[in-house]
Design an enzyme around this catalytic site. Structure first.
Site, PDB file in Angstrom:
ATOM      1  N   ARG A  75       7.449  -6.109  -4.679  1.00 23.63           N
ATOM      2  CA  ARG A  75       6.329  -5.548  -3.906  1.00 23.63           C
ATOM      3  C   ARG A  75       5.628  -6.646  -3.106  1.00 23.63           C
ATOM      4  NH1 ARG A  75       2.104  -2.565  -7.566  1.00 23.63           N
ATOM      5  NH2 ARG A  75       3.785  -1.042  -7.765  1.00 23.63           N
ATOM      6  N   ARG A 144      -5.403  -7.075  -6.373  1.00 28.87           N
ATOM      7  CA  ARG A 144      -4.136  -6.704  -5.713  1.00 28.87           C
ATOM      8  C   ARG A 144      -4.340  -6.431  -4.230  1.00 28.87           C
ATOM      9  NH1 ARG A 144      -0.563  -3.212  -9.772  1.00 28.87           N
ATOM     10  NH2 ARG A 144      -0.736  -4.523 -11.612  1.00 28.87           N
ATOM     11  N   LYS A 213      -5.332  -5.082 -14.115  1.00 29.89           N
ATOM     12  CA  LYS A 213      -5.244  -5.028 -12.648  1.00 29.89           C
ATOM     13  C   LYS A 213      -6.616  -4.752 -12.028  1.00 29.89           C
ATOM     14  CE  LYS A 213      -2.116  -1.691 -12.847  1.00 29.89           C
ATOM     15  NZ  LYS A 213      -1.284  -0.480 -12.621  1.00 29.89           N
ATOM     16  N   LYS A 215      -8.515  -3.595  -8.149  1.00 28.54           N
ATOM     17  CA  LYS A 215      -8.195  -3.067  -6.819  1.00 28.54           C
ATOM     18  C   LYS A 215      -9.449  -2.916  -5.962  1.00 28.54           C
ATOM     19  CE  LYS A 215      -4.142  -0.753  -8.636  1.00 28.54           C
ATOM     20  NZ  LYS A 215      -3.390   0.494  -8.823  1.00 28.54           N
ATOM     21  N   CYS A 434       4.327   9.858  -6.052  1.00 26.64           N
ATOM     22  CA  CYS A 434       4.675   8.494  -6.484  1.00 26.64           C
ATOM     23  C   CYS A 434       6.193   8.379  -6.599  1.00 26.64           C
ATOM     24  CB  CYS A 434       4.024   8.191  -7.818  1.00 26.64           C
ATOM     25  SG  CYS A 434       4.840   9.049  -9.177  1.00 26.64           S
ATOM     26  N   CYS A 440      11.169   4.022 -11.802  1.00 27.62           N
ATOM     27  CA  CYS A 440       9.962   3.726 -12.583  1.00 27.62           C
ATOM     28  C   CYS A 440      10.216   3.885 -14.076  1.00 27.62           C
ATOM     29  CB  CYS A 440       8.819   4.650 -12.166  1.00 27.62           C
ATOM     30  SG  CYS A 440       7.345   4.317 -13.140  1.00 27.62           S
ATOM     31  N   CYS A 479       4.034  10.789 -14.087  1.00 22.83           N
ATOM     32  CA  CYS A 479       3.388  10.538 -15.382  1.00 22.83           C
ATOM     33  C   CYS A 479       1.887  10.452 -15.135  1.00 22.83           C
ATOM     34  CB  CYS A 479       3.936   9.266 -16.042  1.00 22.83           C
ATOM     35  SG  CYS A 479       3.118   7.742 -15.520  1.00 22.83           S
ATOM     36  N   CYS A 483      -0.333   7.020  -9.890  1.00 22.57           N
ATOM     37  CA  CYS A 483      -0.053   6.111  -8.768  1.00 22.57           C
ATOM     38  C   CYS A 483      -0.221   6.762  -7.397  1.00 22.57           C
ATOM     39  CB  CYS A 483       1.341   5.526  -8.912  1.00 22.57           C
ATOM     40  SG  CYS A 483       1.510   4.525 -10.391  1.00 22.57           S
TER      41      CYS A 483
HETATM   42 FE1  SRM Z   1       1.179   2.330  -9.936  1.00 23.83          FE
HETATM   43  C1  SRM Z   1       2.432   1.216 -12.852  1.00 23.83           C
HETATM   44  C2  SRM Z   1       4.216   2.337  -8.693  1.00 23.83           C
HETATM   45  C3  SRM Z   1      -0.222   2.665  -6.946  1.00 23.83           C
HETATM   46  C4  SRM Z   1      -1.801   3.255 -11.442  1.00 23.83           C
HETATM   47  N1  SRM Z   1       2.960   1.810 -10.712  1.00 23.83           N
HETATM   48  C5  SRM Z   1       3.238   1.330 -11.953  1.00 23.83           C
HETATM   49  C6  SRM Z   1       4.707   0.865 -12.023  1.00 23.83           C
HETATM   50  C7  SRM Z   1       4.753  -0.578 -11.663  1.00 23.83           C
HETATM   51  C8  SRM Z   1       5.432   1.168 -13.355  1.00 23.83           C
HETATM   52  C9  SRM Z   1       5.450   0.088 -14.388  1.00 23.83           C
HETATM   53  O1  SRM Z   1       4.376  -0.448 -14.756  1.00 23.83           O
HETATM   54  O2  SRM Z   1       6.529  -0.198 -14.882  1.00 23.83           O
HETATM   55  C10 SRM Z   1       5.322   1.753 -10.907  1.00 23.83           C
HETATM   56  C11 SRM Z   1       6.600   1.241 -10.253  1.00 23.83           C
HETATM   57  C12 SRM Z   1       7.450   2.400  -9.773  1.00 23.83           C
HETATM   58  C13 SRM Z   1       8.547   2.011  -8.876  1.00 23.83           C
HETATM   59  O3  SRM Z   1       9.724   2.228  -9.240  1.00 23.83           O
HETATM   60  O4  SRM Z   1       8.305   1.513  -7.795  1.00 23.83           O
HETATM   61  C14 SRM Z   1       4.114   1.963 -10.024  1.00 23.83           C
HETATM   62  N2  SRM Z   1       1.871   2.355  -8.162  1.00 23.83           N
HETATM   63  C15 SRM Z   1       3.182   2.451  -7.820  1.00 23.83           C
HETATM   64  C16 SRM Z   1       3.363   2.748  -6.352  1.00 23.83           C
HETATM   65  C17 SRM Z   1       4.596   2.095  -5.742  1.00 23.83           C
HETATM   66  C18 SRM Z   1       3.411   4.273  -6.185  1.00 23.83           C
HETATM   67  C19 SRM Z   1       3.790   4.781  -4.830  1.00 23.83           C
HETATM   68  O5  SRM Z   1       4.453   5.804  -4.821  1.00 23.83           O
HETATM   69  O6  SRM Z   1       3.411   4.218  -3.800  1.00 23.83           O
HETATM   70  C20 SRM Z   1       2.020   2.236  -5.826  1.00 23.83           C
HETATM   71  C21 SRM Z   1       2.035   0.791  -5.444  1.00 23.83           C
HETATM   72  C22 SRM Z   1       0.718   0.376  -4.859  1.00 23.83           C
HETATM   73  C23 SRM Z   1       0.685  -1.014  -4.337  1.00 23.83           C
HETATM   74  O7  SRM Z   1       1.230  -1.224  -3.260  1.00 23.83           O
HETATM   75  O8  SRM Z   1       0.076  -1.871  -4.965  1.00 23.83           O
HETATM   76  C24 SRM Z   1       1.138   2.415  -7.046  1.00 23.83           C
HETATM   77  N3  SRM Z   1      -0.710   2.785  -9.326  1.00 23.83           N
HETATM   78  C25 SRM Z   1      -1.037   2.977  -8.019  1.00 23.83           C
HETATM   79  C26 SRM Z   1      -2.313   3.608  -7.917  1.00 23.83           C
HETATM   80  C27 SRM Z   1      -2.999   4.041  -6.630  1.00 23.83           C
HETATM   81  C28 SRM Z   1      -3.857   2.953  -6.058  1.00 23.83           C
HETATM   82  O9  SRM Z   1      -3.942   1.853  -6.578  1.00 23.83           O
HETATM   83  O10 SRM Z   1      -4.495   3.223  -5.052  1.00 23.83           O
HETATM   84  C29 SRM Z   1      -2.755   3.800  -9.197  1.00 23.83           C
HETATM   85  C30 SRM Z   1      -4.052   4.544  -9.611  1.00 23.83           C
HETATM   86  C31 SRM Z   1      -5.263   3.717  -9.450  1.00 23.83           C
HETATM   87  C32 SRM Z   1      -5.452   2.880 -10.654  1.00 23.83           C
HETATM   88  O11 SRM Z   1      -5.077   1.735 -10.620  1.00 23.83           O
HETATM   89  O12 SRM Z   1      -5.962   3.406 -11.654  1.00 23.83           O
HETATM   90  C33 SRM Z   1      -1.749   3.262 -10.075  1.00 23.83           C
HETATM   91  N4  SRM Z   1       0.389   2.201 -11.880  1.00 23.83           N
HETATM   92  C34 SRM Z   1      -0.823   2.707 -12.277  1.00 23.83           C
HETATM   93  C35 SRM Z   1      -0.938   2.558 -13.699  1.00 23.83           C
HETATM   94  C36 SRM Z   1      -2.154   2.978 -14.557  1.00 23.83           C
HETATM   95  C37 SRM Z   1      -3.159   1.890 -14.592  1.00 23.83           C
HETATM   96  C38 SRM Z   1      -4.242   2.124 -15.596  1.00 23.83           C
HETATM   97  O13 SRM Z   1      -5.264   1.464 -15.485  1.00 23.83           O
HETATM   98  O14 SRM Z   1      -4.085   2.931 -16.499  1.00 23.83           O
HETATM   99  C39 SRM Z   1       0.267   1.960 -14.139  1.00 23.83           C
HETATM  100  C40 SRM Z   1       0.635   1.594 -15.588  1.00 23.83           C
HETATM  101  C41 SRM Z   1      -0.046   0.362 -16.069  1.00 23.83           C
HETATM  102  O15 SRM Z   1      -0.639  -0.407 -15.317  1.00 23.83           O
HETATM  103  O16 SRM Z   1       0.019   0.148 -17.271  1.00 23.83           O
HETATM  104  C42 SRM Z   1       1.070   1.774 -12.985  1.00 23.83           C
HETATM  105 FE1  SF4 Z   2       5.707   5.657 -12.369  1.00 25.08          FE
HETATM  106 FE2  SF4 Z   2       3.814   7.142 -13.421  1.00 25.08          FE
HETATM  107 FE3  SF4 Z   2       3.248   5.495 -11.425  1.00 25.08          FE
HETATM  108 FE4  SF4 Z   2       4.654   7.639 -10.946  1.00 25.08          FE
HETATM  109  S1  SF4 Z   2       2.549   7.622 -11.706  1.00 25.08           S
HETATM  110  S2  SF4 Z   2       5.153   5.562 -10.232  1.00 25.08           S
HETATM  111  S3  SF4 Z   2       5.840   7.856 -12.787  1.00 25.08           S
HETATM  112  S4  SF4 Z   2       3.880   4.886 -13.431  1.00 25.08           S
END
Ligand code: SRM
Ligand code: SF4
Length: 570
Positions: A75, A144, A213, A215, A434, A440, A479, A483
């Site tokens: 990324r 980030r 993390k 943001k 997502c 993922c 899930c 995201c």
């Molecule tokens: Fe996310 C984890 C993809 C935006 C909340 N996110 C992941 C991971 C890295 C899975 C992992 O930990 O193994 C995913 C990788 C999937 C893949 O195959 O690419 C993943 N997140 C994404 C992306 C690519 C989704 C998308 O379709 O675009 C987004 C990348 C953003 C970026 O460029 O940085 C992405 N993730 C978000 C957002 C939205 C945002 O930030 O605006 C959220 C919700 C906001 C937030 O942070 O609460 C988000 N991702 C999570 C979480 C839950 C965090 C938490 O505090 O509970 C995880 C899991 C974790 O961190 O443990 C996670």
């Molecule tokens: Fe993966 Fe869940 Fe984030 Fe979708 S919402 S990219 S399934 S961690």
């Protein structure tokens, strides 16, 4: 303020002992293996890369007694989603040469490569740095990618927001030399910047970095396209006489939650205080320091800043921020979000040029028999050579187009079978999903591969109901991590189990209200029917001017279920 020494989680110990994120990544990179060990996987996130495996292949590999089909996701950090045509061309080449031949625009305005083999990881990150992009801090327990409204406008307000974005990126970047040493420096030059016992680095983050993390997003009241209420830290511009006089500072938003853990929840950020543009960077640092020093380092499930803000209350949190900042801050002004522009289609930049916002379904750039979105992107970059801007809705804006070249751009879209804005239905345009399967590791069900056919199934019924121009957000995730920021959407479909979703309603396209659970464990096959029922109920019962989210919020779950069951299907 003082705290007792916390019982550190495993990840905290790992970070502390990592020599500022160096760990044993260099040794593992040199080893002849197809994947990294579990400790380095954690550290690699700070370097912008996740270890994954192709989940479509798991069952087959299990049968043949093999392991997993490992690959890395890489990324970038692209502040405000701004990228040159040359950088886009290089990323497209990278996805073809070293990735899985697709490029993914993310929900935070950046780009991801999938399917990079371990043996190609160094070359991939090195090449990203050669084109003057970085992957440092794209992931990990640090600040980030900073989101900012991507509209290109020839006015001081937009220029100031871009300037603040860039100042924040510089001020909050990790300082560790491990990144340069691992990915950028010539391995044969002997250049070593981080020796054992070297100087103390990371003045902002310290050796354990943040508890979780972090943001940041910068928005305008009339244009909340970066979803400010979901950010840990939001700067909402306060504009007077076409000038930004300061920002309302919002703290403690985040979507992630674990339904089985009742202490976790999605939260919208709270309005904390007002700061001037000159104060903004130091206020951001102060907020980060409060989270650094008082955030939960024992339980990663409760480590996001929202839990600290909620535990203390926003007033106590503000006092702590003021203490670190060194002086009191003023109260927020009344300014709040009032609109959301997705910037699709033609927009006037105000400098004689136009921007064209192009909807990229779920952010995936690919070529196949139906659509050739990579080829289209390449031709756009080569023809126009202008700056591109990724949106927070996984789409892209082509900037600086001469009005006389409008037809030329549309012809490129048509040649490659891309949908123009006019050809994209409103429901598709305002939806996002997502990544989920197959890359993922946390997905429990499909998302990016499920939403397009669901939208197909909704388009005709919506047209029959006369709702084809109705604007509402549908966001799907594989899930509950959230995201695609589902929990403040008009409609959210959150993966709960294989082929089953929790259906939320009642958020809104403005992003300032949380949705509620309407039904749980809805089978994938029933999603279209459930949504058509809700939309029929909306059509028959909504008040004049009421949006879908407002309607669902007003009616409530039980009455909505009754209305949806009774509403005539189109
Ligand atoms: Fe996310 C984890 C993809 C935006 C909340 N996110 C992941 C991971 C890295 C899975 C992992 O930990 O193994 C995913 C990788 C999937 C893949 O195959 O690419 C993943 N997140 C994404 C992306 C690519 C989704 C998308 O379709 O675009 C987004 C990348 C953003 C970026 O460029 O940085 C992405 N993730 C978000 C957002 C939205 C945002 O930030 O605006 C959220 C919700 C906001 C937030 O942070 O609460 C988000 N991702 C999570 C979480 C839950 C965090 C938490 O505090 O509970 C995880 C899991 C974790 O961190 O443990 C996670
Ligand atoms: Fe993966 Fe869940 Fe984030 Fe979708 S919402 S990219 S399934 S961690």
């Amino acid at each position: 303020m003082s705290t007792e020494a916390p019982k550190l989680s495993q990840v905290e110990k790992l970070k502390e002992e990592s020599q500022y994120l160096k760990g044993t990544i260099d040794t593992e990179l040199a080893a002849d293996t197809d994947h990294f060990g579990k400790d380095d996987i954690q550290l690699l996130k700070f370097h912008g890369t996740y270890q994954q495996d192709d989940r479509d292949k798991r069952a087959e590999l299990k049968k043949t007694g093999g392991g997993k089909a490992f690959a890395m996701m890489v990324r970038c950090r692209i502040p405000g989603g701004r990228i040159t045509s040359d950088q886009m061309l290089a990323q497209l080449d990278l996805c073809d040469e070293l990735g899985d031949s697709t490029l993914r625009i993310t929900t935070r305005q950046t780009l991801q490569l999938h399917g990079v083999l371990k043996q190609d990881l160094r070359a991939t990150i090195n090449r990203i740095n050669e084109i003057e992009l970085s992957t440092l801090a794209a992931c990990g327990d640090v600040n980030r990618n900073v989101m900012c409204c991507p509209a290109k406008r020839n006015d001081q307000v937009h220029r100031d927001m871009v300037a603040l974005t860039d100042q924040l990126v510089v001020a909050l970047a990790p300082q560790t030399p491990a990144y340069h040493e691992l990915w950028v420096a010539d391995p044969d030059s002997g250049e070593k910047t981080l020796q054992g016992g070297g100087p103390i680095v990371e003045p902002l983050y310290g050796p354990r970095y943040l508890p979780r993390k972090f943001k940041i997003g910068i928005a305008l009241p009339e244009d909340n396209c970066i979803d400010i209420y979901t950010q840990d830290l939001g700067f909402l511009a306060v504009v007077r006489d076409e000038k930004i006089i300061g920002y309302n500072v919002l703290v403690g938003g985040s979507m992630g939650n674990t339904p089985a853990n009742k202490k976790t929840y999605p939260a919208l950020s709270k309005r904390m205080a007002f700061c001037t543009p000159q104060q903004a960077v130091d206020v951001a640092k102060a907020v980060i320091k409060v989270q650094r020093d008082y955030g939960n380092r024992e339980d990663r499930k409760l480590a996001r800043m929202k839990y600290l803000v909620d535990k203390w209350g926003v007033e106590k949190f503000r006092r702590a921020v003021e203490e670190y900042y060194g002086q009191p801050l003023e109260d927020c002004t009344a300014d709040d979000v009032t609109g959301f522009d997705d910037h699709m289609g033609w927009q006037d930049q105000g400098d004689g040029k136009l921007s064209y916002g192009l909807n990229i379904e779920n952010g995936r750039l690919y070529d196949n028999d139906h659509r050739q979105l990579k080829a289209m992107m390449r031709e756009i970059c080569r023809t126009f050579g202008t700056e591109l801007r990724m949106t927070g809705h996984q789409s892209i804006i082509v900037t600086d187009v001469d009005p006389g070249d409008k037809d030329k751009l549309i012809a490129i879209l048509k040649k490659h079978n891309a949908r123009t804005t006019e050809e994209t239905s409103t429901v598709r345009r305002w939806s996002m999903a997502c990544v989920a399967f197959p890359t993922c590791g946390l997905a429990v069900t499909e998302s990016e591969r499920r939403l397009p056919s669901l939208i197909d199934d909704l388009e005709q019924p919506l047209a029959k109901l006369g709702l084809d121009k109705e604007r509402f957000t549908i966001r799907m995730t594989g899930c509950p991590n959230g995201c695609a920021r589902p929990y403040n959407a008009d409609i959210a479909l959150v993966g709960k189990a294989r082929e089953k979703y929790t259906l939320y309603v009642g958020g809104g396209w403005l992003g300032n209200r949380l949705a509620y659970i309407y039904k749980d464990m809805v089978p994938s096959a029933d999603l279209a029917d459930e949504l058509i029922g809700i939309m029929s109920a909306f059509k028959s019962n909504a008040n004049e001017g009421e949006s879908l989210g407002e309607f669902c919020d007003r009616i409530g779950k039980d009455d909505l279920a009754v209305m949806a069951a009774a509403a005539p299907r189109p």
